[in-house]
Design a protein around this motif. Structure first.
Motif, short mmCIF file in Angstrom:
data_model
loop_
_atom_site.label_atom_id
_atom_site.label_comp_id
_atom_site.label_asym_id
_atom_site.label_seq_id
_atom_site.Cartn_x
_atom_site.Cartn_y
_atom_site.Cartn_z
N GLU A 54 7.83 -1.98 -16.79
CA GLU A 54 8.48 -3.33 -18.25
C GLU A 54 6.64 -4.10 -16.83
OE1 GLU A 54 11.64 -5.74 -18.64
OE2 GLU A 54 13.00 -3.49 -18.23
N ALA A 55 6.37 -3.97 -15.45
CA ALA A 55 4.95 -4.80 -15.40
C ALA A 55 4.10 -4.28 -16.35
CB ALA A 55 4.85 -4.23 -14.01
N LYS A 56 4.10 -3.08 -17.16
CA LYS A 56 3.01 -2.27 -17.56
C LYS A 56 3.13 -2.57 -19.32
CE LYS A 56 1.89 1.64 -15.14
NZ LYS A 56 1.20 3.33 -14.87
N LEU A 57 4.33 -2.91 -19.33
CA LEU A 57 4.49 -3.66 -21.28
C LEU A 57 3.85 -5.14 -21.07
CD1 LEU A 57 7.79 -1.85 -21.55
CD2 LEU A 57 5.66 -1.72 -22.79
N ARG A 58 4.17 -5.95 -19.76
CA ARG A 58 4.34 -7.19 -19.06
C ARG A 58 2.73 -7.49 -19.75
NH1 ARG A 58 9.06 -7.79 -16.92
NH2 ARG A 58 8.01 -6.88 -15.08
N ALA A 59 1.88 -6.71 -18.87
CA ALA A 59 0.32 -6.36 -18.87
C ALA A 59 0.00 -6.37 -20.36
CB ALA A 59 -0.50 -5.34 -17.67
N ALA A 60 0.46 -5.18 -21.04
CA ALA A 60 -0.28 -5.01 -22.27
C ALA A 60 -0.49 -5.86 -23.11
CB ALA A 60 0.66 -4.02 -22.84
#
Length: 81
Positions: free
Chosen positions: A40-46
């Motif tokens: 989820e952290a990478k989803l937010r960063a994307a």
């Protein structure tokens, strides 16, 4: 758009974890092999907006009005393009 698509692929657990993905007006909708691989952290960063909606092996991610463009690019990448 390719860079954004690659970030979403990575956030969803990599190419091998995505069975199917499509875009609607504002969301990416994906069927995954292993939903626990989603970062989820990478989803937010994307660029994900809000929180993902998880349903079994499916996930919906609000990304804005460019969802269809991202999904098209992800599918190109998954097909080797």
């Amino acid at each position: 758009m390719r860079d954004k698509a690659l970030r979403y692929i990575e956030a969803l657990g990599g190419r091998e974890n995505i069975r199917e993905i499509d875009g609607c007006i504002t969301r990416l909708r994906a069927t995954l092999v292993d939903p626990s691989k989603v970062d989820e952290a990478k989803l937010r960063a994307a660029g994900m907006i809000g929180r993902p909606v998880r349903m079994g092996n499916g996930i919906q991610i609000v990304v804005g009005t460019h969802a269809e463009l991202i999904a098209t690019e992800i599918n190109k990448i998954l097909r080797g393009g």
